[in-house]
Design an enzyme around this catalytic site. Structure first.
Site, PDB file in Angstrom:
ATOM      1  CG  ASN A   7      75.075  32.294  90.990  1.00 57.51           C
ATOM      2  OD1 ASN A   7      75.344  32.855  90.201  1.00 57.51           O
ATOM      3  ND2 ASN A   7      75.157  30.693  91.388  1.00 57.51           N
ATOM      4  NE  ARG A  98      79.347  31.686  90.178  1.00 59.30           N
ATOM      5  CZ  ARG A  98      78.858  31.177  89.041  1.00 59.30           C
ATOM      6  NH1 ARG A  98      77.739  30.995  88.608  1.00 59.30           N
ATOM      7  NH2 ARG A  98      79.820  30.599  88.508  1.00 59.30           N
ATOM      8  CG  HIS A 187      84.080  25.480  88.623  1.00 57.21           C
ATOM      9  ND1 HIS A 187      84.463  24.498  87.673  1.00 57.21           N
ATOM     10  CD2 HIS A 187      82.915  25.762  88.114  1.00 57.21           C
ATOM     11  CE1 HIS A 187      83.477  24.147  86.930  1.00 57.21           C
ATOM     12  NE2 HIS A 187      82.213  25.038  87.272  1.00 57.21           N
ATOM     13  CG  HIS A 215      83.451  21.861  90.275  1.00 54.29           C
ATOM     14  ND1 HIS A 215      82.970  22.436  91.353  1.00 54.29           N
ATOM     15  CD2 HIS A 215      82.513  21.621  89.189  1.00 54.29           C
ATOM     16  CE1 HIS A 215      81.653  22.752  91.022  1.00 54.29           C
ATOM     17  NE2 HIS A 215      81.562  22.230  89.962  1.00 54.29           N
ATOM     18  N   GLY A 217      80.843  18.502  87.363  1.00 55.29           N
ATOM     19  CA  GLY A 217      79.560  18.899  87.599  1.00 55.29           C
ATOM     20  C   GLY A 217      78.952  19.147  85.707  1.00 55.29           C
ATOM     21  N   GLY A 219      79.541  21.810  84.207  1.00 51.62           N
ATOM     22  CA  GLY A 219      80.922  22.297  83.821  1.00 51.62           C
ATOM     23  C   GLY A 219      82.093  21.623  84.761  1.00 51.62           C
ATOM     24  NE  ARG A 248      80.742  25.562  79.411  1.00 52.52           N
ATOM     25  CZ  ARG A 248      80.745  25.853  80.658  1.00 52.52           C
ATOM     26  NH1 ARG A 248      81.645  25.383  81.351  1.00 52.52           N
ATOM     27  NH2 ARG A 248      79.848  26.505  81.263  1.00 52.52           N
ATOM     28  CG  ASP A 290      71.896  14.259  83.393  1.00 54.01           C
ATOM     29  OD1 ASP A 290      72.431  13.299  84.075  1.00 54.01           O
ATOM     30  OD2 ASP A 290      70.903  14.972  83.833  1.00 54.01           O
ATOM     31  N   GLY A 338      78.281  17.352  90.947  1.00 51.74           N
ATOM     32  CA  GLY A 338      77.200  16.536  90.735  1.00 51.74           C
ATOM     33  C   GLY A 338      77.443  15.107  90.345  1.00 51.74           C
ATOM     34  N   GLY A 340      81.160  14.293  90.211  1.00 47.46           N
ATOM     35  CA  GLY A 340      82.252  13.785  91.192  1.00 47.46           C
ATOM     36  C   GLY A 340      81.549  13.220  92.786  1.00 47.46           C
ATOM     37  CD  GLU A 341      79.156  17.151  95.539  1.00 51.19           C
ATOM     38  OE1 GLU A 341      77.966  16.654  96.380  1.00 51.19           O
ATOM     39  OE2 GLU A 341      79.616  18.173  95.510  1.00 51.19           O
ATOM     40  CG  ASN A 342      75.694  12.565  93.397  1.00 50.31           C
ATOM     41  OD1 ASN A 342      75.448  12.417  94.526  1.00 50.31           O
ATOM     42  ND2 ASN A 342      75.585  13.850  92.860  1.00 50.31           N
TER      43      ASN A 342
HETATM   44  P1  AMP Z   1      76.081  20.134  88.713  1.00 47.01           P
HETATM   45  O1  AMP Z   1      76.397  20.916  87.670  1.00 47.01           O
HETATM   46  O2  AMP Z   1      77.349  20.034  89.734  1.00 47.01           O
HETATM   47  O3  AMP Z   1      74.808  20.231  89.368  1.00 47.01           O
HETATM   48  O4  AMP Z   1      76.299  18.628  88.214  1.00 47.01           O
HETATM   49  C1  AMP Z   1      75.353  18.175  87.092  1.00 47.01           C
HETATM   50  C2  AMP Z   1      75.845  16.877  86.594  1.00 47.01           C
HETATM   51  O5  AMP Z   1      75.888  15.658  87.751  1.00 47.01           O
HETATM   52  C3  AMP Z   1      75.051  16.365  85.523  1.00 47.01           C
HETATM   53  O6  AMP Z   1      75.878  15.602  84.468  1.00 47.01           O
HETATM   54  C4  AMP Z   1      74.286  15.135  86.328  1.00 47.01           C
HETATM   55  O7  AMP Z   1      73.966  13.825  85.377  1.00 47.01           O
HETATM   56  C5  AMP Z   1      75.424  14.588  87.317  1.00 47.01           C
HETATM   57  N1  AMP Z   1      74.911  13.703  88.433  1.00 47.01           N
HETATM   58  C6  AMP Z   1      73.837  13.871  89.270  1.00 47.01           C
HETATM   59  N2  AMP Z   1      73.490  13.054  89.958  1.00 47.01           N
HETATM   60  C7  AMP Z   1      74.258  11.903  89.450  1.00 47.01           C
HETATM   61  C8  AMP Z   1      74.295  10.484  89.845  1.00 47.01           C
HETATM   62  N3  AMP Z   1      73.636   9.903  90.644  1.00 47.01           N
HETATM   63  N4  AMP Z   1      75.326   9.650  88.832  1.00 47.01           N
HETATM   64  C9  AMP Z   1      75.809  10.291  88.052  1.00 47.01           C
HETATM   65  N5  AMP Z   1      75.818  11.709  87.610  1.00 47.01           N
HETATM   66  C10 AMP Z   1      74.965  12.368  88.511  1.00 47.01           C
END
Ligand code: AMP
Length: 421
Positions: A7, A98, A187, A215, A217, A219, A248, A290, A338, A340-342
């Site tokens: 990628n 990719r 995505h 999704h 993250g 983005g 964005r 972030d 990031g 959505g999962e966390n």
């Molecule tokens: P990605 O682009 O999928 O790697 O996601 C990055 C985003 O995920 C950033 O805004 C991070 O702050 C957020 N992120 C990662 N871990 C956490 C967490 N534990 N709680 C909230 N946001 C998170």
């Protein structure tokens, strides 16, 4: 077979070595042997990192001025007797690349041929910030691994199933005809992966379920996946449309653009930077792009961080409602990426209180969901399931590489969904 997944971005090359095969895909048993990245390409302190499960991260700092050298170093470290995971590059049987934009040309992952390369080249005009780097990486890998097949996997291909009512803008039609100005969506590998795994989690065939995939993250995009087909998605001609993202803006009245250009005396380049780099969570909060920092600042009473959080989640809710209507009902909502999962806070603010839509979030399960696993976080009786599925775009690329080589790669195009010419 061992697949190298590449990628390539403007100053980075991310990679994984994935062992997979048709049988391993069916058994969901493929595995990542190594992953890593070369970052800061073009600078004197470029960094190569390699992660192998069960080992400490290996790092090298050195000058890497271009993508070819970066790919060369990746191959070298993968074959390193102490740090690597393969004895020689001859163990790599194929490379999956990719590629961000496949335009209307590519509705599927494909074996790279001179015609395919020319097609990716033609799409550079649609993605000038991405496709040239993807091509650079492809050419480097072809030179270094000339005897193996190379496969291109496009971010846009999965959304080529959208009907014209979802992808044509309300602009003069000539702009679509002449320049391909339409919604493409991005995505795609992630939306596809999480839709497939949501159906598995529900124990139902993908062809029977309507899923909204979120999704979230750096983005962010959402997709309406109707029985396996993407029928709408929130990103458009570029990844700028739709949800609020890290930096964005997402959706906004297009009339704002000439107005701001005039009032702030901005050049086109400055306007682009404003929309892509200085907006979103960062622009609204003034704190950070972030989400973790937004959540911290919000907890400390920062009103603009709270507002950025509210806008972020409100837009997800709006698109969710829109996609429930577009698909005439939904069976599942899935979070990935990031954020959505966390982030339980984000998930709750996005789908809490939507019982009227049949969405009953289990707030306890949401808070205690284990990280890194596909889980349901809706109440057992909820008509609409809510799930978390960790995305794995590299795995999709590796699997598509196998599918293309085995001649079993489907096209995502839906006959009859072409726009009038
Ligand atoms: P990605 O682009 O999928 O790697 O996601 C990055 C985003 O995920 C950033 O805004 C991070 O702050 C957020 N992120 C990662 N871990 C956490 C967490 N534990 N709680 C909230 N946001 C998170």
């Amino acid at each position: 077979m061992k697949i190298l997944v590449l990628n390539c971005g403007s100053s980075s090359v991310k990679f994984q070595v994935i062992e997979t095969s048709v049988e391993m895909i069916q058994a969901n048993a493929d595995r990542t042997l190594a992953r890593g990245a070369v970052e800061k390409i073009g600078l004197s302190d470029s960094r190569l990192s390699l992660d192998v499960p069960g080992r400490k991260t290996y790092q090298e700092i050195s000058e890497i001025l271009e993508h070819r050298t970066a790919v060369e170093r990746v191959l070298r470290v993968l074959c390193h007797p102490e740090h690597g995971v393969i004895a020689s590059t001859s163990e790599i049987e194929a490379v999956g690349h990719r590629v961000v934009h496949g335009g209307e040309k590519f509705a599927s992952s494909v074996l790279v041929t001179p015609e395919v390369e020319a097609g990716i080249e033609e799409c550079v005009v649609l993605a000038p910030l991405h496709n040239p780097h993807n091509l650079r990486g492809l050419h480097a890998a072809q030179q270094l691994l000339p005897n193996v097949p190379h496969v291109a996997v496009f971010d846009t291909a999965f959304h080529q199933s959208m009907p014209p009512r979802a992808f044509i803008y309300g602009l003069p039609y000539e702009l679509y005809r002449r320049h391909g100005i339409r919604r493409y969506g991005f995505h795609g590998t992630s939306h596809r992966f999480v839709a497939i795994h949501t159906a598995r989690l529900l124990g139902k065939p993908l062809e029977e379920v309507k899923i909204v995939t979120c999704h979230l993250g750096n983005g962010c995009s959402m997709a309406a996946v109707d029985r396996g087909h993407s029928v709408d998605t929130s990103m458009g001609f570029t990844p700028l449309e739709g949800l609020l993202m890290g930096t964005r803006a997402g959706d906004l009245d297009p009339a704002v653009l000439p107005w701001v250009m005039a009032m702030e005396e901005l050049t086109l380049a400055q306007l682009n930077a404003m929309l892509n780099k200085h907006s979103g969570l960062y622009g609204v909060s003034g704190v950070s792009s972030d989400m973790r920092e937004i959540l911290d600042a919000r907890a400390k009473g920062n009103a603009r961080a709270d507002l950025a959080f509210q806008i972020f989640c409100y837009r997800v809710r709006k698109y969710l409602g829109a996609y429930a209507a577009a698909m005439e009902g939904i069976d599942a909502v899935t979070f990935t990426g990031g954020i959505g999962e966390n982030s339980p806070d984000v998930r709750e603010a996005c789908v809490g209180g939507l019982e009227f839509l049949g969405i009953e979030l289990d707030t306890q399960a949401n808070r205690t969901a284990p990280r890194g696993e596909g889980v349901l976080i809706s109440r057992p009786g909820s008509r609409v399931a809510v799930a978390i599925i960790p995305t794995n775009e590299e795995r999709v690329i590796a699997r598509d590489t196998v599918r293309v080589l085995a001649g079993i790669m489907p096209s995502f195009a839906v006959p009859g969904n072409e726009a009038p010419r």
